[in-house]
Design an enzyme around this catalytic site. Structure first.
Site, mmCIF file in Angstrom:
data_model
loop_
_atom_site.group_PDB
_atom_site.id
_atom_site.type_symbol
_atom_site.label_atom_id
_atom_site.label_comp_id
_atom_site.label_asym_id
_atom_site.label_seq_id
_atom_site.Cartn_x
_atom_site.Cartn_y
_atom_site.Cartn_z
ATOM 1 N N GLY A 48 -7.838 0.959 -3.927
ATOM 2 C CA GLY A 48 -8.446 1.178 -5.459
ATOM 3 C C GLY A 48 -9.065 2.456 -5.551
ATOM 4 N N CYS A 95 -7.271 1.399 2.761
ATOM 5 C CA CYS A 95 -7.848 2.481 1.893
ATOM 6 C C CYS A 95 -9.216 2.309 1.480
ATOM 7 C CB CYS A 95 -6.899 2.692 0.870
ATOM 8 S SG CYS A 95 -7.077 4.397 -0.043
ATOM 9 N N TYR A 96 -9.473 1.792 0.033
ATOM 10 C CA TYR A 96 -10.691 1.403 -0.250
ATOM 11 C C TYR A 96 -11.162 0.329 0.667
ATOM 12 C CZ TYR A 96 -14.442 -0.293 -3.227
ATOM 13 O OH TYR A 96 -15.765 -0.623 -3.926
ATOM 14 N N HIS A 112 -1.933 3.571 3.754
ATOM 15 C CA HIS A 112 -1.112 2.430 2.990
ATOM 16 C C HIS A 112 0.133 1.964 3.828
ATOM 17 C CE1 HIS A 112 -3.441 2.786 -0.616
ATOM 18 N NE2 HIS A 112 -3.522 3.801 -0.465
ATOM 19 N N GLU A 171 1.864 -0.433 3.107
ATOM 20 C CA GLU A 171 2.788 -1.204 2.587
ATOM 21 C C GLU A 171 3.857 -0.350 1.704
ATOM 22 O OE1 GLU A 171 -0.888 -0.277 -0.122
ATOM 23 O OE2 GLU A 171 -0.528 -0.682 1.934
ATOM 24 N N ASP A 188 15.626 -3.184 -16.687
ATOM 25 C CA ASP A 188 14.881 -4.186 -16.822
ATOM 26 C C ASP A 188 15.092 -4.828 -18.337
ATOM 27 O OD1 ASP A 188 13.702 -3.048 -14.664
ATOM 28 O OD2 ASP A 188 12.604 -1.568 -15.989
ATOM 29 N N LYS A 216 11.330 -2.940 -9.569
ATOM 30 C CA LYS A 216 12.761 -2.639 -10.149
ATOM 31 C C LYS A 216 13.926 -3.119 -8.983
ATOM 32 C CE LYS A 216 13.033 0.544 -12.929
ATOM 33 N NZ LYS A 216 13.318 0.321 -14.385
#
Length: 516
Positions: free
Chosen positions: A61, A88-89, A175, A177, A233, A372
């Site tokens: 965050g 992280c945060y 991170h 992810e 999209d 996406k």
């Protein structure tokens, strides 16, 4: 979903990659759900009765743990007995709450960072001594709480990873992810399967059938319009909406004047072949008038978002439509700062760019939780042609946000021609399939040049070529100099108003993919 499937809860602290964490877990066929950071211990217990909670991940965050209104968890959550992984945060917050020290780092770390793995165990099991990870932080853990052990460190971050053996509490400053953390998937797998002991028994429901049903229920006996741009999209959302509504749907393509070459003709022909009713609105004069003297990027985006809706409202009034359908996807919402404690990176015309008062009964967004690449998979399943499925992303405000400074018809035509040159050369070179986006930007800088043995003074064009998986992070593309040389030569030769071409070598973060 039936039964109590093993579940990982992701606590949301407003980080850009929160939803990406949950998605990565689901890719392991383990169910995950995002919950607000202030979820109570009792609420988690109730969720455990429904889902069989096996572990918690605390997202990153933009806040600092020492800020007055910084988001925090209830300490009782760490006593529930579930394994906890702070990222992280979340990593900083756990250390802070349990008695460690978090301070502003002497040097901040943004982008690819080299980390040394001191103990390749637990969540870091199977990793090399030295790893490439993706960091984006200003604060740093400077001392650990009692009972915690350091697992990894960097030159500027002495406690980049830690754990507590008995409590099964872990922290990673980076991170895992994002795809830029080289072995991030392995780290998350270690937590989900080795630490939390999850079973990969979850399978996603049929997303298309679910969304067709939802759109049909929301619109009921009414009519709707779909905001169609021709990008992947809005195109996918249009086909889902058409399946749900049939003749009660009208696709509206607004030509604001900032489109790629021959875009209106391409979109109308393509979707009429697919059986979708398309109305093209020529609003070029309206949009150029609204862009006069506008320089600030966020203002451009807000104006364009507002004017889009006003045009849609006008069409809707004529045909009696009460609902607006959009192809908004998750990164649009993240960057527009739609959640508490998340920062606004830039306003997307179809999210924060919408005016507060609109005539529609509701705005329906069937793709709002997807990325996406997930949308591309749906598009293939829906039978959209490859020329739509594999189109590179194009911003809703179009070339208006690829012009730094005021938008004029002359500048739009200039960047449109430069953009076409970039596309032609990339597609001829064979590098198209490895790139996420490739385009030109007209900067507000002018530079001295020499053309025909005479002094020239013209614009600087920037070329942006990036690789990405889901647009939340991106790397500049390392294409051969020969390709860049052809692009540069053509732009400066074919566009008299341009004297210099530069190549953008910035990752996301710290930059965004688009310039504005």
């Amino acid at each position: 979903m039936t039964g109590r499937l093993d579940t990982i809860l992701v606590l949301d602290f407003g980080g850009q990659y929160c939803h990406l964490i949950a998605r990565r877990v689901r890719e392991f066929n383990v169910y995950s759900e995002i919950v607000p950071f202030d979820v109570s211990p009792n609420e988690i217990k109730k969720m455990d009765a429904r889902f069989n909670v096996k572990g918690l991940i605390l997202s990153g965050g933009p806040s600092s743990v020492y800020e007055r209104d910084a988001p925090k968890i209830e300490l009782g959550i760490l006593d529930l007995g579930f394994p906890v992984l702070g990222l992280c945060y979340g990593h900083q917050l756990v250390a802070h709450l349990l008695g460690g020290k978090v301070e502003r780092g002497i040097r901040q770390e943004y982008g690819t960072t080299i980390v040394t793995i001191g103990k390749p165990i637990e969540v870091l099991k199977g990793l090399d001594r030295v790893e490439e990870v993706w960091m984006s932080h200003g604060d740093t853990v400077q001392s650990l709480p009692k009972g915690f052990e350091v697992l990894a460190y960097t030159e500027n971050c002495p406690f980049a990873a830690y754990f507590h053996r008995e409590k099964k509490v872990y922290g990673l400053q980076w991170h895992p992810e994002v795809v830029h953390t080289k072995h991030g998937e392995r780290m998350l797998r270690n937590f989900v399967f080795d630490v939390c002991k999850c079973q990969p028994l979850w399978r996603p429901f049929s997303f298309i059938d679910e969304q067709v049903r939802e759109v049909k229920e929301k619109v009921g006996n009414g009519k709707a319009i779909i905001a169609l741009s021709g990008g992947i999209d809005s195109s996918t959302a249009a086909i889902i909406a058409a399946k749900a509504l049939g003749g009660k749907l009208t696709a509206v393509f607004v030509n604001h004047g900032f489109m790629r070459e021959k875009e209106p003709e391409f979109v109308k022909a393509t979707f009429e072949r697919l059986g979708v009713k398309v109305k093209v609105v020529d609003a070029r004069k309206r949009f150029f008038r609204k862009m006069k003297d506008i320089i600030e990027p966020e203002k451009k985006r807000r104006i364009i978002g507002r004017e889009f809706v006003r045009v849609f409202e006008k069409v809707a009034r004529k045909i009696g439509a009460e609902y607006l359908i959009q192809g908004t996807i998750y990164p649009d919402r993240i960057e527009s700062g739609f959640r508490k404690h998340s920062d606004k990176i830039k306003t997307h015309h179809n999210v924060a760019g919408l005016p507060t008062k609109i005539e529609f009964k509701a705005v329906i967004e069937p793709l709002k939780d997807l990325y996406k690449d997930e949308v591309r998979k749906l598009a293939k399943e829906l039978g959209l042609p490859d020329e739509i499925v594999w189109r590179q992303p194009f911003p809703g405000p179009g070339l208006a946000v690829r012009i730094v400074g005021e938008v004029t018809p002359e500048k739009v035509e200039l960047v449109r021609k430069a953009d076409k040159i970039v596309s032609e050369e990339i597609e001829k070179s064979g590098f198209k399939d490895g790139l996420w986006q490739y385009f030109a930007v007209l900067t507000d800088t002018k530079s001295t040049g020499v053309k025909g043995d005479s002094r020239a003074y013209g614009y600087v064009v920037a070329v942006r070529l990036v690789e990405s998986r889901e647009a939340m992070t991106a790397s500049f593309a390392k294409v051969p100099y020969s390709v860049l040389e052809r692009i540069s030569t053509r732009i400066t030769n074919e566009l008299p108003a341009v004297t210099r071409v530069v190549y953008d070598v910035t990752h996301k973060p710290p930059a965004t993919i688009e310039w504005e």
